[in-house]
Design an enzyme around this catalytic site. Structure first.
Site, short mmCIF file in Angstrom:
data_model
loop_
_atom_site.label_atom_id
_atom_site.label_comp_id
_atom_site.label_asym_id
_atom_site.label_seq_id
_atom_site.Cartn_x
_atom_site.Cartn_y
_atom_site.Cartn_z
CB CYS A 25 -0.97 0.01 1.18
SG CYS A 25 -0.19 -0.19 2.81
CG HIS A 99 -4.55 0.66 4.58
ND1 HIS A 99 -4.11 -0.15 3.56
CD2 HIS A 99 -5.58 1.40 4.06
CE1 HIS A 99 -4.83 0.07 2.48
NE2 HIS A 99 -5.73 1.01 2.75
CG ASP A 117 -8.08 2.57 0.76
OD1 ASP A 117 -7.20 1.87 0.21
OD2 ASP A 117 -8.60 2.26 1.85
#
Length: 238
Positions: A25, A99, A117
């Site tokens: 991520c 994250h 996202d």
């Protein structure tokens, strides 16, 4: 998913154009920000973009097989996020070790901040308030030691300093836990090859309580600023 008029103003950009590798991520967000800069969706320097690391202070690992978040790993830090593509649950819940998302400041339109996202099933992009209420769910009861904290870094600073040689994605035998991206690892402008752990290390003691100081830190510090309320922090950097 494409954005809709009910969430944010229409954006003429195919989501498939974004670089995305599952379980990487931080790199996905790095290149997402670069992409936004080159597609006339943001200032060319990334001045309206912010990188947000979501983690916690405790760094305690829990053994479980109920929710899988990384191939080959059966332990995770309690960082619950909902509406995640990696989930097998109806509500999209995943317990990540950490994250990373991108928040974009908008000078026009109804919503001052929107969230990108690439791991979420929510509309892309989505207003910050909607993302917080649906994906982060602040009202969800979590033990104090596991409370989610947010490190916010101005994208131009992140571009200069961030580096990752992906060592965090190898097991004790040096094998990949998840297949790495095909492109070369990100090296910082000063030659640093790995400092991801510095961004992931988030302590409650580092949370800013002065609004002037937090704004200054976001726009000047390599590691930005740490907050415990994402919406409240961004309300001070309009």
């Amino acid at each position: 998913m494409a954005s809709t008029p009910s969430t944010v103003e229409s954006i003429d950009l195919d989501v498939s154009q974004f670089c995305h590798t599952p379980f990487y991520c931080e790199e996905n967000v790095y290149f997402l920000c670069k992409k936004l800069c080159t597609n006339r969706m943001d200032d060319a320097t990334g001045a309206d973009l912010f990188v947000v690391f979501i983690s916690n202070e405790k760094k305690q690992y829990l053994l479980s097989n109920k929710i899988t978040f990384k191939p080959g790993i059966d332990h995770f830090v309690l960082i619950p996020l909902w509406h995640q593509k990696a989930s097998k649950r109806e509500d999209g819940l995943v317990l990540w070790d950490y994250h990373v998302i991108c928040v974009q400041r908008k000078t026009e339109g109804v919503f001052p901040f929107i969230v990108w996202d690439l791991d979420s099933t929510l509309p892309l992009p989505i207003p910050l308030g909607s993302y917080v209420s649906q994906a982060i769910r602040p009202s969800f009861q979590i033990s104090p030691e596991y409370q989610r904290l947010f490190r916010i870094i101005h994208a131009p600073i992140f571009f200069r300093h961030f580096a990752s040689d992906r060592r965090h994605m190898k097991d004790s035998n040096g094998n990949w836990i998840a297949k790495p991206p095909d492109y070369e690892a990100i090296v910082a402008e000063d030659g640093t090859i790995h400092n991801l752990y510095e961004y992931m290390a988030i302590k409650a003691a580092d949370v800013y309580t002065n609004n002037i100081d937090v704004k200054d830190a976001v726009f000047s510090q390599k590691l930005g600023a740490v907050a415990n309320d994402l919406e409240e922090l961004f309300s001070h950097i309009l």
